[in-house]
Design a protein around this motif. Structure first.
Motif, PDB file in Angstrom:
ATOM      1  N   ASP A 171      10.975   5.006   5.131  1.00 20.10           N
ATOM      2  CA  ASP A 171       9.754   4.322   5.533  1.00 20.10           C
ATOM      3  C   ASP A 171      10.034   2.987   6.218  1.00 20.10           C
ATOM      4  OD1 ASP A 171       7.730   6.169   4.485  1.00 20.10           O
ATOM      5  OD2 ASP A 171       8.565   5.629   2.531  1.00 20.10           O
ATOM      6  N   LEU A 172      11.288   2.557   6.179  1.00 22.74           N
ATOM      7  CA  LEU A 172      11.671   1.341   6.887  1.00 22.74           C
ATOM      8  C   LEU A 172      12.110   1.709   8.295  1.00 22.74           C
ATOM      9  CD1 LEU A 172      13.796  -0.368   4.086  1.00 22.74           C
ATOM     10  CD2 LEU A 172      11.481  -1.001   4.791  1.00 22.74           C
TER      11      LEU A 172
ATOM     12  N   THR B 144      -1.000   4.154   4.647  1.00 23.11           N
ATOM     13  CA  THR B 144       0.033   3.157   4.360  1.00 23.11           C
ATOM     14  C   THR B 144      -0.189   1.856   5.122  1.00 23.11           C
ATOM     15  OG1 THR B 144       1.449   3.998   6.135  1.00 23.11           O
ATOM     16  CG2 THR B 144       1.715   4.969   3.950  1.00 23.11           C
ATOM     17  N   ALA B 145      -1.156   1.807   6.020  1.00 22.04           N
ATOM     18  CA  ALA B 145      -1.378   0.596   6.805  1.00 22.04           C
ATOM     19  C   ALA B 145      -1.883  -0.531   5.927  1.00 22.04           C
ATOM     20  CB  ALA B 145      -2.379   0.870   7.926  1.00 22.04           C
ATOM     21  N   ASN B 146      -1.344  -1.705   6.140  1.00 21.57           N
ATOM     22  CA  ASN B 146      -1.779  -2.899   5.416  1.00 21.57           C
ATOM     23  C   ASN B 146      -2.928  -3.513   6.199  1.00 21.57           C
ATOM     24  OD1 ASN B 146      -2.093  -5.289   4.064  1.00 21.57           O
ATOM     25  ND2 ASN B 146       0.019  -5.989   4.316  1.00 21.57           N
TER      26      ASN B 146
ATOM     27  N   ILE C   7      14.525  -3.780  -2.139  1.00 23.54           N
ATOM     28  CA  ILE C   7      14.237  -4.121  -0.748  1.00 23.54           C
ATOM     29  C   ILE C   7      12.723  -4.239  -0.596  1.00 23.54           C
ATOM     30  CG2 ILE C   7      14.437  -3.427   1.669  1.00 23.54           C
ATOM     31  CD1 ILE C   7      16.889  -1.800   0.915  1.00 23.54           C
ATOM     32  N   VAL C   8      12.273  -5.400  -0.188  1.00 19.50           N
ATOM     33  CA  VAL C   8      10.841  -5.651  -0.012  1.00 19.50           C
ATOM     34  C   VAL C   8      10.585  -5.942   1.463  1.00 19.50           C
ATOM     35  CG1 VAL C   8       8.871  -7.092  -0.645  1.00 19.50           C
ATOM     36  CG2 VAL C   8      10.672  -6.608  -2.337  1.00 19.50           C
ATOM     37  N   ARG C   9       9.700  -5.143   2.093  1.00 19.85           N
ATOM     38  CA  ARG C   9       9.337  -5.448   3.467  1.00 19.85           C
ATOM     39  C   ARG C   9       8.353  -6.608   3.468  1.00 19.85           C
ATOM     40  NH1 ARG C   9       6.098  -1.348   7.266  1.00 19.85           N
ATOM     41  NH2 ARG C   9       4.325  -2.510   6.450  1.00 19.85           N
TER      42      ARG C   9
ATOM     43  N   HIS D  79       0.825  -1.215   0.000  1.00 17.31           N
ATOM     44  CA  HIS D  79       0.000   0.000   0.000  1.00 17.31           C
ATOM     45  C   HIS D  79       0.863   1.270   0.000  1.00 17.31           C
ATOM     46  CE1 HIS D  79      -3.639  -2.375   0.875  1.00 17.31           C
ATOM     47  NE2 HIS D  79      -2.855  -3.071   1.673  1.00 17.31           N
ATOM     48  N   ARG D  80       2.108   1.196  -0.460  1.00 15.02           N
ATOM     49  CA  ARG D  80       2.951   2.387  -0.478  1.00 15.02           C
ATOM     50  C   ARG D  80       3.848   2.343  -1.710  1.00 15.02           C
ATOM     51  NH1 ARG D  80       4.607   6.079   3.552  1.00 15.02           N
ATOM     52  NH2 ARG D  80       5.424   7.865   2.391  1.00 15.02           N
ATOM     53  N   PRO D  81       3.312   2.737  -2.872  1.00 16.63           N
ATOM     54  CA  PRO D  81       4.102   2.640  -4.110  1.00 16.63           C
ATOM     55  C   PRO D  81       5.285   3.595  -4.152  1.00 16.63           C
ATOM     56  CG  PRO D  81       2.006   3.772  -4.501  1.00 16.63           C
ATOM     57  CD  PRO D  81       1.943   3.228  -3.114  1.00 16.63           C
ATOM     58  N   ASP D  82       5.235   4.706  -3.392  1.00 15.59           N
ATOM     59  CA  ASP D  82       6.310   5.695  -3.442  1.00 15.59           C
ATOM     60  C   ASP D  82       7.234   5.592  -2.229  1.00 15.59           C
ATOM     61  OD1 ASP D  82       4.390   6.442  -1.635  1.00 15.59           O
ATOM     62  OD2 ASP D  82       4.512   8.591  -2.088  1.00 15.59           O
TER      63      ASP D  82
END
Length: 747
Positions: free
Chosen positions: A28-29, A257-259, A51-53, A20-23
């Protein structure tokens, strides 16, 4: 990573991907995020290309329950959660059906565990059954309704196992860290448990030594992330002014941005991963709607928290990553919480909106001894010739290294720390007498048991243990000498300020074993002795053989030439290692080892001048150097402390001194009184602080145990101590009314 910390350069071209955060960018990490990193090569080096959370929300689900309907295409399961609606799954011809423990049919009434997954688009449980496991329905033992743990674990009879989920065996048992564990309708299963994961099992020891799981979940990765909190509670709506979600009374910020799985229904249970913001608010990162849970009325449901214990504030609240929970004497404490470590709490909202902890669970200290552990409390029912014993119908074996406080007898109420061995036998690590009356004598209180390390001894002799303030009163039974760095076991009660008042405090490492004589040895390993199977059986240090046992704790290398420090016990002349630790190599040559031995003298050999020249303790002979410093010639049976050198297998004493008793009761004068209460003094709140029996003025403290009521004219038995000239009552028991006169006739 599992291999340690790896630094990976990040460039302007590095792609950061968050749900939910394309930019998303690197900012943000946050520390503690689980990430997958794809590496790219450039100029002979590597950099982070992507990098993928990794979301912590799990797709795999296990739904336990009883079959209420079944056809060739569908199976309907009644959840084990009270009042939850049945769940309908589709089944195909190729859907695996696995039978366990002799079960051979899947039909209405069968107990099953359905394997399913979450739909990644909707966040709902897929209607497709991936597998069906059929197991016998074990008897449910619900102890949560009678003051026991809410999760159903018998607080006197529990095991905790952390390890790899290896398999589900042919009998339907889960195999974790080599231990076979039964599951049943009362077993609480976290979602997403799969073979190969590291999981944590809370189980109950049953008669015969088998294990019945009460709760199974994923184990923490061991890395505490300050500011990251996991919550589970009931959705009570959205605050109109702020937009915060209200979860069991707690406001949670939910940004774009919350999943999430979408807005839940009122009363629905949800799980949240949140982080603590600079302003003290909680910002949701991931939200998972629970569809297999009971719906609750707003304001009545507890909230579950997991996070780092940051502090105990001046008001006595325990702060868990920004969430403050109060404690009182009804709060039950499990494990050994410590500042800076992860704890779990179950709390309820009070009338003023604050949270009161019902249960706080900290980590259990396993120390250096590997294997699965259990804890058992109960009365000793039998003791056999080989020193094994039966407690609550469970056979417990003892080793020569089993630490025992006092001489255990049939009928004694004890707590046993247990090592579950690979063959399923239960071996006692330590046995400690406990006061079984504390629960009944403090009926509205939950005893607090903590094992930890003393951080500090304050000038007023209060302690800080695991970062938590511990008060000692004149009624505290202290065994050993509390010093900074010492390991302790304490039992007590919570105070209003969040501290603990200790009722019993035991300094660990000085409890007796079946050997009874303690030895500390420092030196170089000359040889490792192994049995035919290659298992280490003993080491040789400067000519002295030190045997190893199942309970021996080893830290480091024991190869020849290694400098070690060992703590052992002496039994029939043999040294048995309790623990061995590798020391830093030294440039100094060590022609001889060094020893310290404490214990009772069996014999003393004197020279012509009446000076000791040879001593014997539990079968081990010790020569006395002609230049030895002898502080006192101790009589046989007296406890001594002997220091000296070891060379070519010979113990040579250079210092001998009497060893004072370290039971913590020196100078403690105990009293016993019986008579009628002639006067009672209370404080402004009506609490009794003093009373008079037969002319003796006695004072009450927080740890005073009162059996009955305190009224003028009643006859009581009083046990207590003398402290600073005052008589302090430790126990008061009502035994009747004054026979000579009624209370109204007492002046």
């Amino acid at each position: 990573t599992v291999s340690g910390i790896i630094k990976v350069p990040v460039t302007a071209d590095t792609s950061i991907r968050l749900s939910h955060r394309p930019d998303a960018g690197p900012s943000d990490l946050i520390p503690g995020d689980l990430v997958a990193v794809s590496l790219g090569g450039q100029d002979g080096g590597y950099y982070a290309d992507k990098i993928v959370r990794v979301p912590l929300k799990t797709r795999n689900k296990h739904v336990p329950g009883k079959v209420v309907a079944i056809t060739d295409t569908h199976i309907t399961v009644a959840s084990t959660v009270p009042a939850a609606a049945p769940v309908i799954f589709r089944r195909a011809q190729n859907t695996p059906v696995r039978f366990h423990r002799g079960e051979s049919e899947v039909g209405v009434g069968a107990f099953v565990i359905i394997g399913a997954v979450l739909d990644p688009l909707t966040g709902l449980i897929s209607a497709e059954a991936r597998e069906i496991n059929v197991i016998p329905e074990l008897e449910s033992i619900d102890k949560g309704t009678s003051g026991g743990p809410a999760d159903g674990v018998d607080s006197f009879n529990q095991a905790k196992i952390v390890g790899i989920f290896e398999e589900i065996d042919k009998d339907g048992n889960w195999v974790v860290n080599g231990a076979s564990i039964s599951i049943g309708p009362s077993t609480g299963l976290d979602e997403g448990l799969t073979v190969g994961q590291t999981i944590q099992v809370h189980a109950e020891l049953l008669r015969g030594g088998s294990l019945l799981a009460r709760r199974i979940g994923r184990a923490a990765n061991g890395e505490e992330v300050a500011g990251e909190t996991k919550l589970e509670g009931v959705f009570e709506g959205i605050e109109p002014l702020t937009g915060d979600w209200i979860i069991s009374g707690l406001p949670i910020k939910v940004g774009t941005t919350a999943n999430t799985d979408g807005i839940p229904s009122l009363g629905q249970t949800i799980k949240i991963l949140a982080r603590l913001e600079d302003d003290g608010s909680l910002l949701a990162m991931e939200i998972e709607n629970r569809l297999d849970s009971d719906y609750s009325q707003a304001g009545s449901a507890p909230v579950k928290l997991q996070g780092v214990l940051l502090e105990v504030d001046e008001q006595g609240n325990w702060e868990i990553n920004g969430v403050k929970v109060a404690v009182d004497r009804s709060t039950r404490l499990e494990g050994s919480p410590a500042l800076g470590r992860t704890i779990q709490a179950k709390a309820v909202r009070q009338g003023d909106g604050s949270l009161l902890a019902q249960i706080i669970e900290g980590e259990t200290l396993i120390e250096l001894l590997p294997g699965n552990r259990a804890e058992l409390r109960g009365s000793i029912e039998e003791i056999f010739d080989d020193d094994s014993m039966v407690i609550r119908g469970i056979l417990i074996e003892r080793s020569i290294l089993t630490e025992t406080e006092g001489d255990s007898q049939i009928g004694d109420f004890v707590e046993v720390d247990i090592l579950i061995q690979k063959d399923g036998t239960l071996l006692a690590v330590g046995i400690e007498p406990k006061d079984e009356t504390i629960q009944s004598e403090f009926p509205r209180s939950s005893p607090v048991n903590v094992r930890g390390i003393i951080d500090r001894v304050n000038p007023d002799l209060s302690l800080v243990v695991n970062g938590i303030a511990v008060a000692l009163s004149a009624l505290t039974d202290v065994k050993g000498t509390p010093v900074s760095g010492a390991k302790v076991d304490l039992e007590g009660l919570f105070n209003a300020d969040g501290s603990i008042t200790a009722r019993n405090l035991v300094v660990r490492g000085r409890r007796a074993t079946l050997g009874g004589v303690e030895a500390r040895i420092d030196g170089l390993v000359e040889e490792m002795i192994r049995d035919r199977s290659g298992k280490s059986g003993a080491i040789v240090v400067h000519g002295v053989s030190i045997s190893l046992d199942t309970l021996t704790r080893v830290k480091g290398n024991l190869a020849a030439g290694t400098r070690i420090s060992a703590e052992a016990i002496i039994a029939d002349g043999t040294l048995m290692a309790r623990w061995i630790e590798e020391r830093e190599p030294s440039t100094d040559s060590l022609p001889a080892g060094h020893f310290v031995i404490k214990g009772a003298l069996d014999s003393i050999g004197l020279d012509d001048q009446g000076r000791p020249e040879e001593l014997e303790l539990n079968g081990r002979g010790i020569e006395v150097s002609p230049q030895a410093v002898i502080a006192e010639v101790t009589a046989l049976g007296g406890t001594v402390r002997i220091e000296g050198d070891i060379n070519k297998g010979v113990f040579l004493a250079t210092v001998i001194a009497a060893e004072p008793d370290s039971n913590g009761r020196q100078g403690r004068v105990e009293i016993g009184l019986q008579g009628a209460i002639t006067s009672i003094i209370a404080d402004e709140d009506g609490n009794v602080t003093e009373f008079v029996v037969e002319g003796n003025r006695l004072f009450l403290q927080a740890l005073t145990l009162v059996d009955g009521v305190l009224e003028r004219g009643l006859v009581v038995q009083v046990e207590g101590i003398v402290s600073e000239g005052q008589l302090l009552a430790s126990r008061i028991k009502q035994i009747g009314e004054k026979p000579e006169a009624n209370a109204s006739n007492i002046p």
